[in-house]
Design a protein around this motif. Structure first.
Motif, PDB file in Angstrom:
ATOM      1  N   GLY A 145       8.732 -10.515 -14.548  1.00 51.68           N
ATOM      2  CA  GLY A 145       7.921 -11.622 -14.229  1.00 51.68           C
ATOM      3  C   GLY A 145       7.679 -11.626 -12.769  1.00 51.68           C
ATOM      4  N   ILE A 146       7.812 -10.481 -12.183  1.00 51.24           N
ATOM      5  CA  ILE A 146       7.274 -10.169 -10.748  1.00 51.24           C
ATOM      6  C   ILE A 146       5.885  -9.407 -10.666  1.00 51.24           C
ATOM      7  CG2 ILE A 146       7.871  -9.380  -8.503  1.00 51.24           C
ATOM      8  CD1 ILE A 146       9.341 -11.814  -8.995  1.00 51.24           C
ATOM      9  N   GLU A 147       4.950  -9.859  -9.962  1.00 48.33           N
ATOM     10  CA  GLU A 147       3.526  -9.148 -10.144  1.00 48.33           C
ATOM     11  C   GLU A 147       3.536  -8.223  -9.057  1.00 48.33           C
ATOM     12  OE1 GLU A 147       0.818 -12.753 -11.702  1.00 48.33           O
ATOM     13  OE2 GLU A 147       1.690 -12.889  -9.793  1.00 48.33           O
ATOM     14  N   TYR A 148       3.514  -6.866  -9.315  1.00 46.50           N
ATOM     15  CA  TYR A 148       3.103  -6.040  -8.480  1.00 46.50           C
ATOM     16  C   TYR A 148       1.732  -5.714  -7.936  1.00 46.50           C
ATOM     17  CZ  TYR A 148       3.227  -1.011  -6.595  1.00 46.50           C
ATOM     18  OH  TYR A 148       3.118  -0.031  -5.841  1.00 46.50           O
ATOM     19  N   TYR A 149       1.286  -5.699  -7.107  1.00 46.67           N
ATOM     20  CA  TYR A 149      -0.215  -5.297  -6.819  1.00 46.67           C
ATOM     21  C   TYR A 149      -0.049  -4.266  -5.779  1.00 46.67           C
ATOM     22  CZ  TYR A 149      -1.041  -9.813  -8.880  1.00 46.67           C
ATOM     23  OH  TYR A 149      -1.258 -10.978  -9.614  1.00 46.67           O
ATOM     24  N   GLY A 163       0.875  -1.101   0.002  1.00 43.64           N
ATOM     25  CA  GLY A 163      -0.113   0.130  -0.205  1.00 43.64           C
ATOM     26  C   GLY A 163       0.943   1.217  -0.072  1.00 43.64           C
ATOM     27  N   HIS A 164       0.614   2.198   1.041  1.00 45.95           N
ATOM     28  CA  HIS A 164       1.613   3.217   1.234  1.00 45.95           C
ATOM     29  C   HIS A 164       1.520   4.507   0.544  1.00 45.95           C
ATOM     30  CE1 HIS A 164       4.722   5.348   3.235  1.00 45.95           C
ATOM     31  NE2 HIS A 164       5.579   5.365   2.241  1.00 45.95           N
ATOM     32  N   ILE A 165       1.420   4.305  -0.828  1.00 46.64           N
ATOM     33  CA  ILE A 165       1.446   5.548  -1.842  1.00 46.64           C
ATOM     34  C   ILE A 165       0.095   5.645  -2.228  1.00 46.64           C
ATOM     35  CG2 ILE A 165       4.023   5.194  -2.455  1.00 46.64           C
ATOM     36  CD1 ILE A 165       2.791   3.800  -5.111  1.00 46.64           C
ATOM     37  N   HIS A 166      -0.887   5.194  -1.912  1.00 42.09           N
ATOM     38  CA  HIS A 166      -2.365   5.439  -1.881  1.00 42.09           C
ATOM     39  C   HIS A 166      -2.512   5.656  -3.502  1.00 42.09           C
ATOM     40  CE1 HIS A 166      -3.339   7.999   1.712  1.00 42.09           C
ATOM     41  NE2 HIS A 166      -2.464   6.983   2.034  1.00 42.09           N
ATOM     42  N   THR A 167      -1.909   4.362  -4.189  1.00 40.71           N
ATOM     43  CA  THR A 167      -2.266   4.343  -5.675  1.00 40.71           C
ATOM     44  C   THR A 167      -2.447   3.047  -6.132  1.00 40.71           C
ATOM     45  OG1 THR A 167      -0.730   6.224  -6.013  1.00 40.71           O
ATOM     46  CG2 THR A 167      -1.105   4.939  -8.052  1.00 40.71           C
ATOM     47  N   ALA A 168      -3.583   2.482  -6.303  1.00 43.75           N
ATOM     48  CA  ALA A 168      -3.716   1.127  -6.640  1.00 43.75           C
ATOM     49  C   ALA A 168      -3.595   0.803  -8.039  1.00 43.75           C
ATOM     50  CB  ALA A 168      -5.513   0.982  -6.726  1.00 43.75           C
ATOM     51  N   GLU A 169      -2.739  -0.194  -7.994  1.00 48.81           N
ATOM     52  CA  GLU A 169      -2.342  -0.686  -9.393  1.00 48.81           C
ATOM     53  C   GLU A 169      -1.937  -2.140  -9.352  1.00 48.81           C
ATOM     54  OE1 GLU A 169      -1.693  -0.062 -12.618  1.00 48.81           O
ATOM     55  OE2 GLU A 169      -1.042   1.661 -12.180  1.00 48.81           O
ATOM     56  N   THR A 170      -1.856  -2.606 -10.772  1.00 51.90           N
ATOM     57  CA  THR A 170      -1.377  -3.989 -11.030  1.00 51.90           C
ATOM     58  C   THR A 170      -0.237  -3.888 -12.045  1.00 51.90           C
ATOM     59  OG1 THR A 170      -3.207  -4.638 -12.315  1.00 51.90           O
ATOM     60  CG2 THR A 170      -3.331  -4.936 -10.203  1.00 51.90           C
ATOM     61  N   ARG A 175      -7.501 -15.623  -9.456  1.00 51.57           N
ATOM     62  CA  ARG A 175      -7.532 -14.196 -10.165  1.00 51.57           C
ATOM     63  C   ARG A 175      -7.678 -13.049  -9.413  1.00 51.57           C
ATOM     64  NH1 ARG A 175     -11.958 -11.613 -12.363  1.00 51.57           N
ATOM     65  NH2 ARG A 175     -13.249 -13.345 -11.652  1.00 51.57           N
ATOM     66  N   MET A 176      -7.069 -12.018  -9.643  1.00 47.72           N
ATOM     67  CA  MET A 176      -6.576 -10.749  -8.829  1.00 47.72           C
ATOM     68  C   MET A 176      -7.329  -9.701  -9.444  1.00 47.72           C
ATOM     69  SD  MET A 176      -4.606 -11.857  -6.177  1.00 47.72           S
ATOM     70  CE  MET A 176      -3.691 -10.653  -5.666  1.00 47.72           C
ATOM     71  N   GLU A 177      -7.894  -8.722  -8.590  1.00 50.57           N
ATOM     72  CA  GLU A 177      -8.829  -7.601  -9.409  1.00 50.57           C
ATOM     73  C   GLU A 177      -8.690  -6.543  -8.223  1.00 50.57           C
ATOM     74  OE1 GLU A 177     -13.347  -6.578 -10.759  1.00 50.57           O
ATOM     75  OE2 GLU A 177     -12.904  -8.486  -9.673  1.00 50.57           O
ATOM     76  N   ILE A 178      -8.636  -5.429  -8.668  1.00 54.62           N
ATOM     77  CA  ILE A 178      -8.648  -4.016  -7.835  1.00 54.62           C
ATOM     78  C   ILE A 178     -10.237  -3.590  -8.003  1.00 54.62           C
ATOM     79  CG2 ILE A 178      -8.171  -1.794  -7.800  1.00 54.62           C
ATOM     80  CD1 ILE A 178      -5.537  -2.197  -8.523  1.00 54.62           C
ATOM     81  N   LEU A 179     -10.772  -3.684  -6.838  1.00 53.94           N
ATOM     82  CA  LEU A 179     -12.488  -2.983  -6.760  1.00 53.94           C
ATOM     83  C   LEU A 179     -12.111  -1.329  -6.579  1.00 53.94           C
ATOM     84  CD1 LEU A 179     -14.069  -5.697  -4.717  1.00 53.94           C
ATOM     85  CD2 LEU A 179     -13.718  -5.547  -7.195  1.00 53.94           C
ATOM     86  N   HIS A 180     -12.559  -0.846  -7.335  1.00 55.12           N
ATOM     87  CA  HIS A 180     -12.766   0.648  -7.253  1.00 55.12           C
ATOM     88  C   HIS A 180     -14.265   0.907  -6.567  1.00 55.12           C
ATOM     89  CE1 HIS A 180      -9.297   1.652  -9.524  1.00 55.12           C
ATOM     90  NE2 HIS A 180      -9.524   0.670 -10.114  1.00 55.12           N
ATOM     91  N   TRP A 181     -14.236   1.142  -5.130  1.00 51.30           N
ATOM     92  CA  TRP A 181     -15.651   0.962  -4.518  1.00 51.30           C
ATOM     93  C   TRP A 181     -16.765   2.246  -4.905  1.00 51.30           C
ATOM     94  CZ3 TRP A 181     -17.109  -3.220  -3.627  1.00 51.30           C
ATOM     95  CH2 TRP A 181     -18.373  -3.475  -2.789  1.00 51.30           C
ATOM     96  N   PRO A 182     -16.170   3.358  -5.342  1.00 52.00           N
ATOM     97  CA  PRO A 182     -17.205   4.218  -5.698  1.00 52.00           C
ATOM     98  C   PRO A 182     -17.690   3.881  -7.098  1.00 52.00           C
ATOM     99  CG  PRO A 182     -15.098   5.529  -5.099  1.00 52.00           C
ATOM    100  CD  PRO A 182     -14.862   4.080  -4.839  1.00 52.00           C
TER     101      PRO A 182
END
Length: 300
Positions: free
Chosen positions: A248-252, A236-243, A271-278
């Motif tokens: 070859g290394i996955e960053y989430y 987390g930390h930087i307040h920026t959701a990203e995949t 399977r991974m997913e970012i949910l944008h709740w708004p």
């Protein structure tokens, strides 16, 4: 061992406080049943910043009331100790969030708390379990499809935090001002029935230096994960959701509940997913409105 909030009296005379000695308003928002919730194998959230006015508590409560998982990771900066040392701010909604998390632990959800820099006072309790919440300095998560993901807050790789801690506190003060403006902007948008919009998120994406810092940070975290022999990293930390993927290394990055109001989830197939709740709320309200229109039309 800390007592869970369910073990304490709740009512008009039973105010619950996460801080002994401070009597706060009782819990007000009832938690719905598990029926109708979206279920995931794993949920990651971070950067809630309880104890600050910037925390989007109402939206996080809505998220907690509409999702469930086998495991939940709290990836740091859940409580903002920096702000609370200056001024106590702890409304009832922040209690509601803590209560919901502890209730999940009580009914069998595995809760893993990896403290960040704003709640670093909890790092001394790494390896301990409080109210069903495991506190760890970092964790390894095994996905349903066999990958190993390193889970950590990520401030360890923030060059500003490492080299100039005083500058981080100055930046925190400036960020607080920006978040104050963000609340006013969204209060006006709400009066005109407009959806939630993040002023600070937009500003961060427009500033070249901020974009460069985020990109360098993501690559540095991914390289650190590779050095530890895992398949990916969640932070987390930087307040920026990203995949993203780096060699070859996955960053989430699961984002935050101050600006973007996002969570990272793992489905039962891995399977991974970012949910944008708004956006999820807007979609749900549109569906409810469509159903209401159909019901009215059918009854006419």
């Amino acid at each position: 061992m800390l007592k869970t909030f369910e073990d304490r009296p709740v009512g008009n005379n039973g105010g619950i406080s996460a801080f002994p000695g401070h009597k706060l308003a009782p819990l007000r928002i009832p938690e719905p049943t598990l029926e109708g919730r979206r279920r995931f194998r794993t949920i990651w959230i971070s950067d809630v910043h309880l104890g600050t006015k910037g925390c989007n508590a109402a939206m996080l409560i809505d998220f907690l009331d509409n999702t469930d998982s086998e495991t939940m990771y709290l990836v740091g900066d859940i409580i903002d100790g920096w702000r609370l040392r200056k001024r106590l701010y702890w409304p009832a909604e922040h209690n509601d969030i803590v209560w919901r998390v502890l209730k999940r632990a009580k009914r069998g959800t595995r809760i893993v708390y990896v403290p960040g820099n704003h709640d670093e006072m909890f790092r001394q309790f790494a390896g301990m379990n409080f109210g069903g919440v495991e506190i760890e300095r970092a964790a390894i998560h095994h996905t349903a499809d066999g990958r190993r993901l390193l889970v950590m807050h990520g401030d360890e790789f923030d060059a500003v935090m490492l080299a100039h801690r005083w500058l981080a506190f100055v930046g925190d003060a400036a960020y607080t001002v920006l978040m104050g403006l963000n609340r006013w902007v969204n209060a006006v948008r709400n009066r005109f029935n407009l959806s939630y919009w993040s002023l600070s998120k937009m500003a961060k994406h427009k500033v070249k230096n901020a974009v460069e810092f985020i990109s360098q940070y993501e690559e540095l975290v991914a390289r650190a994960a590779a050095a530890r022999g895992v398949d990916g990293v969640v932070c987390g930390h930087i307040h920026t959701a990203e995949t993203r993927e780096f060699d070859g290394i996955e960053y989430y990055n699961d984002g935050d509940w101050v600006e973007g109001c996002t969570a990272l989830v793992e489905h039962f197939d891995g399977r991974m997913e970012i949910l944008h709740w708004p956006e999820e709320i807007a979609r749900r309200e549109a569906q409810e409105a469509a159903v209401a229109e159909l019901t009215i039309a059918a009854a006419a």
